[in-house]
Motif scaffolding. Structure first.
Motif, short mmCIF file in Angstrom:
data_model
loop_
_atom_site.label_atom_id
_atom_site.label_comp_id
_atom_site.label_asym_id
_atom_site.label_seq_id
_atom_site.Cartn_x
_atom_site.Cartn_y
_atom_site.Cartn_z
N PHE A 24 0.85 -1.21 0.00
CA PHE A 24 0.00 0.00 0.00
C PHE A 24 0.88 1.26 0.00
O PHE A 24 0.67 2.18 -0.78
CB PHE A 24 -0.90 0.04 1.25
CG PHE A 24 -2.24 -0.62 1.07
CD1 PHE A 24 -2.36 -1.99 1.05
CD2 PHE A 24 -3.39 0.14 0.93
CE1 PHE A 24 -3.59 -2.62 0.90
CE2 PHE A 24 -4.64 -0.45 0.77
CZ PHE A 24 -4.74 -1.84 0.76
N GLN A 25 1.86 1.26 0.90
CA GLN A 25 2.74 2.43 1.03
C GLN A 25 3.48 2.72 -0.28
O GLN A 25 3.58 3.87 -0.71
CB GLN A 25 3.74 2.13 2.15
CG GLN A 25 4.81 3.17 2.36
CD GLN A 25 4.25 4.44 2.96
OE1 GLN A 25 3.53 4.38 3.94
NE2 GLN A 25 4.55 5.57 2.37
N THR A 26 3.98 1.66 -0.91
CA THR A 26 4.70 1.83 -2.18
C THR A 26 3.77 2.40 -3.25
O THR A 26 4.18 3.27 -4.03
CB THR A 26 5.28 0.48 -2.64
OG1 THR A 26 6.19 0.01 -1.64
CG2 THR A 26 6.00 0.60 -3.97
N VAL A 27 2.53 1.93 -3.27
CA VAL A 27 1.57 2.43 -4.27
C VAL A 27 1.23 3.90 -3.97
O VAL A 27 1.09 4.70 -4.89
CB VAL A 27 0.31 1.53 -4.31
CG1 VAL A 27 -0.80 2.16 -5.13
CG2 VAL A 27 0.69 0.16 -4.90
N ILE A 28 1.13 4.28 -2.71
CA ILE A 28 0.89 5.68 -2.35
C ILE A 28 2.01 6.57 -2.90
O ILE A 28 1.76 7.58 -3.56
CB ILE A 28 0.79 5.84 -0.81
CG1 ILE A 28 -0.49 5.21 -0.28
CG2 ILE A 28 0.89 7.32 -0.40
CD1 ILE A 28 -0.55 5.07 1.25
N VAL A 29 3.26 6.15 -2.65
CA VAL A 29 4.40 6.93 -3.13
C VAL A 29 4.44 6.93 -4.67
O VAL A 29 4.71 7.96 -5.29
CB VAL A 29 5.73 6.38 -2.55
CG1 VAL A 29 6.93 7.12 -3.13
CG2 VAL A 29 5.73 6.49 -1.03
N GLY A 30 4.16 5.79 -5.26
CA GLY A 30 4.17 5.68 -6.72
C GLY A 30 3.15 6.60 -7.37
O GLY A 30 3.45 7.30 -8.34
N ILE A 31 1.95 6.62 -6.83
CA ILE A 31 0.90 7.48 -7.41
C ILE A 31 1.26 8.96 -7.21
O ILE A 31 1.07 9.77 -8.12
CB ILE A 31 -0.48 7.14 -6.80
CG1 ILE A 31 -0.98 5.80 -7.36
CG2 ILE A 31 -1.51 8.24 -7.09
CD1 ILE A 31 -1.30 5.80 -8.86
N GLN A 32 1.82 9.29 -6.05
CA GLN A 32 2.27 10.68 -5.88
C GLN A 32 3.30 11.05 -6.96
O GLN A 32 3.24 12.14 -7.52
CB GLN A 32 2.89 10.89 -4.49
CG GLN A 32 1.84 11.26 -3.45
CD GLN A 32 2.42 11.41 -2.06
OE1 GLN A 32 3.57 11.08 -1.82
NE2 GLN A 32 1.61 11.87 -1.14
#
Lengths: 203, 203
Positions: free
Chosen positions: A162-170
């Protein structure tokens, strides 16, 4: 994750006013182009007040990050939400409306995250922020697993994705590719359905 | 995805030498601290040669991105690899060894990606690069689905999630949190197993 401008909806006090001015100046000029003088253009009071409180722009930006982080930490999810509702809410927030203020916030956060490459203080703040978000998500997934809604052996592992996807989308919001964000959301929902939900809960 | 320093393993010609110097200076000083003079410190020949070829640092960095992108585009996967082997290879590359040169490359790319917030030319190059990577992955997933190895209705959607995870991990490498990257990898492999592989191929 949250909308940046919301952090300043109840601005009161000089610190908050300076930080809000800094946030808007950062969005407008970017990290490299940011100066105390440009922050002053967004600040209603005397520019000397900024110098009185802060030594330089990094000093100010680090306090802005600290402030955003405190706000984030205070936005603990409502306990009335079920784990499934909470995870759905998180997914909506990650991929949420890319209105222009949201995109501006993502860009500003990305620029500050890039400073972690060369600045230990930025690194520590982002580490703390990332860990906080990850722990929250892991707790909810664990709670859902105990309730039988989720079937996840390693909640921390799921929270890390989840955290990686948050950073990726940002990072990806900066290229303004709306279709792509929609596609990622659909696939991430497929992951939530097939890898998190228990078989009884699956669509 | 690839190791940055590998791009310069066969450096020949002035352009390549300038770009390699730029890459190393960027890793050392960061975007905001980078100057032509600091690039000159990493360059064996006369600094005036740099000014002869490039107007300013953004001009140079955009050519560096263009060069890295060309190298990336030429690294088309071997056709001898099966779709499943190729996807495993991609996963290994995304989360691969965080040796220091790899981490440096991630930091440099993150700093350049942050420039997309304020510079149209950076934005266009990253868009092109992201699209290229996404198309490659979608093609392989589609091929695997046709062969019955994968069971994916929307290969482009799956490729979009891969792309987001690539960007996310690049962003997270800057905080040097090795455990977290390992956790994300384990969860992403669980996604590949349960959401991409056909039931016959699942572990």
């Amino acid at each position: 994750m949250a909308n940046g401008t919301n952090f300043f909806s109840n601005t009161s006090g000089t610190r908050e006013e300076i930080l809000e001015s800094t946030f808007h100046a950062l969005c407008e000029h970017g990290y490299a182009g940011l100066t105390i003088s440009k922050i002053g253009d967004h600040f209603d009071k005397s520019q000397s007040l900024i110098y009185h409180h802060y030594d330089n722009k990094d000093d100010l930006l680090l306090d802005l990050l600290e402030y955003i982080l405190e706000e984030l930490e205070s936005q603990v999810p409502l306990s009335t939400q079920s784990p499934k509702e909470y995870i759905n809410e998180i997914v909506e927030q990650i991929f949420g409306d890319t209105d222009s203020s949201n995109a501006q916030f993502s860009k500003a956060v990305l620029e500050l995250r890039a400073q972690t490459a060369h600045n230990e203080e930025y690194r520590e703040l982002f580490k703390r922020s990332d860990e906080f978000v990850r722990k929250q998500i892991a707790l909810v997934i664990q709670e859902g697993s105990e309730q039988g809604v989720f079937d996840v052996n390693q909640p921390k592992q799921a929270a890390a994705l989840f955290q990686t996807v948050i950073v990726g989308i940002q990072g990806q919001r900066t290229t303004d590719d709306q279709n792509m964000i929609g596609s990622t959301k659909a696939e991430f929902q497929r992951y939530v359905d097939q890898c998190l939900l228990s078989s009884a809960e699956r669509k």
